[in-house]
Design an enzyme around this catalytic site. Structure first.
Site, mmCIF file in Angstrom:
data_model
loop_
_atom_site.group_PDB
_atom_site.id
_atom_site.type_symbol
_atom_site.label_atom_id
_atom_site.label_comp_id
_atom_site.label_asym_id
_atom_site.label_seq_id
_atom_site.Cartn_x
_atom_site.Cartn_y
_atom_site.Cartn_z
ATOM 1 N N GLY A 140 0.822 -1.206 0.000
ATOM 2 C CA GLY A 140 0.000 0.000 0.000
ATOM 3 C C GLY A 140 0.855 1.253 0.000
ATOM 4 N N TRP A 161 2.325 1.683 -3.457
ATOM 5 C CA TRP A 161 1.305 2.147 -4.400
ATOM 6 C C TRP A 161 1.378 3.659 -4.568
ATOM 7 C CZ3 TRP A 161 -2.885 5.480 -3.770
ATOM 8 C CH2 TRP A 161 -3.815 5.496 -4.808
ATOM 9 N N HIS A 162 1.795 4.377 -3.519
ATOM 10 C CA HIS A 162 1.866 5.833 -3.588
ATOM 11 C C HIS A 162 3.116 6.319 -4.308
ATOM 12 C CE1 HIS A 162 -1.041 5.250 -0.278
ATOM 13 N NE2 HIS A 162 -1.513 6.421 -0.642
ATOM 14 N N GLY A 163 4.132 5.497 -4.425
ATOM 15 C CA GLY A 163 5.342 5.916 -5.119
ATOM 16 C C GLY A 163 6.532 5.072 -4.710
#
Length: 333
Positions: A187, A190-192
């Site tokens: 997770g 997923w943001h970077g």
């Protein structure tokens, strides 16, 4: 991905109408940053005929107005004040950094929940019902509860398509802790692809495992639990907001070593507007929390006089006190 996976699992039948499918994939209110709407919820609504609903109109309009207030009055005001601190933590003292850390917790919440409010409200005006995406997360008394209230469409997506396929809690405690950690780690990624996001996700994964194993604060100390969760989440947000891992380490060093002198306020008029908007937003959340109401339904629950008064009140504040417009935080993801 969820559409393809659900069809593969046999949980969903593929639609035979390409226009309906294309509408689901490109539906603009939630296209850029969520809420993450699944085909099982949205495709049947696209296939069915939509009719005018006064109830949906009031609910959607009210949620859009509240969302804009949260974004342009609260989140943007905070951002224009603390961006300089986060962008150059080496020149600011511990008091300024502590203020920025606390305020960023509110900025990202009101920025992203504001976006979700606008998206959900816009969908309602078009006759569609989106799933709720935020449920007052800072009133949580555990990290588990926080993730059930924060970005709920992503949390449930990670649960259904990562945590449960990994085994969930079915194969003993050790593997449950592993699955929680891997889910939150992914997770974060997923943001970077940066160490900051890796650490942010890993920290939440570790806390979820610790929470499952130990009951650190008794349930009856609810306020203490709320305060602890807010502090922990705010500290972990440092990795999310900082420009680099080096800046994150520097911020933690200053928080724990000082010195705590007068914080940098900048423009006092801007600071007053910030505090004013933040107080209104927090009080509004507190009222709907105490009354057990969801923002998604408030518009249709209040009488027309109060509806008009509240809409005019929020709109007036938006016109008078909006800060310099900036992109939604989650647009970068």
């Amino acid at each position: 991905m969820s559409y393809s996976i659900d069809i593969y699992r046999g949980d969903l039948k593929p639609t035979k109408n390409f226009i309906n499918f294309a509408t689901f994939v490109s539906f603009f209110p939630q296209l850029v940053a969520g809420p993450i709407e699944r085909a099982s919820n949205l495709l049947p609504q696209i296939a069915n005929q939509r009719v005018w609903s006064h109830k949906k109109f009031k609910e959607g309009l009210f949620q859009i107005i509240v969302g804009f207030f949260r974004k342009v009055v609260v989140a943007d005001s905070i951002g224009s004040m603390i961006d300089g601190i986060y962008n150059a933590p080496d020149i600011h003292n511990a008091s300024s950094i502590l203020m920025a850390v606390v305020l960023y917790s509110f900025q990202i919440y009101f920025d992203f929940s504001g976006y979700s409010d606008i998206a959900i409200g816009t969908a309602k005006l078009l006759g569609f019902e989106f799933k709720r995406n935020f449920n007052l997360p800072y009133f949580s008394s555990s990290i588990t509860e926080f993730w059930r209230r924060w970005h709920m469409s992503l949390s449930t997506w990670l649960r259904d398509y990562l945590y449960i396929p990994l085994g969930g809690n079915r194969n003993g405690r050790i593997k449950q802790y592993r699955n929680l950690f891997l889910t939150m780690l992914l997770g974060g990624l997923w943001h970077g692809s940066s160490w900051n996001f890796v650490i942010w996700g890993a920290a939440h994964g570790i806390l979820l495992g610790v929470e499952k194993r130990f009951n650190l604060i008794p349930q009856n100390y609810i306020f203490l639990r709320n305060a602890l969760i807010f502090i922990l989440v705010s500290l972990i947000w440092i990795f999310f907001r900082s420009l680099s891992l080096t800046d994150s380490i520097l911020i933690f060093e200053k928080l724990f070593t000082g010195p705590y002198n007068a914080p940098y306020i900048g423009d006092i008029n801007h600071f007053i507007v910030l505090v004013y908007g933040l107080v209104i937003a927090i009080v509004f959340d507190l009222v709907i929390f105490v009354r057990g109401r969801a923002l998604e339904e408030i518009g249709s629950k209040i009488v027309d006089f109060r509806f008009v008064f509240l809409c005019v009140f929020f709109l007036t504040n938006i016109i008078l006190f909006y800060s310099s417009a900036s992109n939604f935080i989650y647009f970068q993801f």
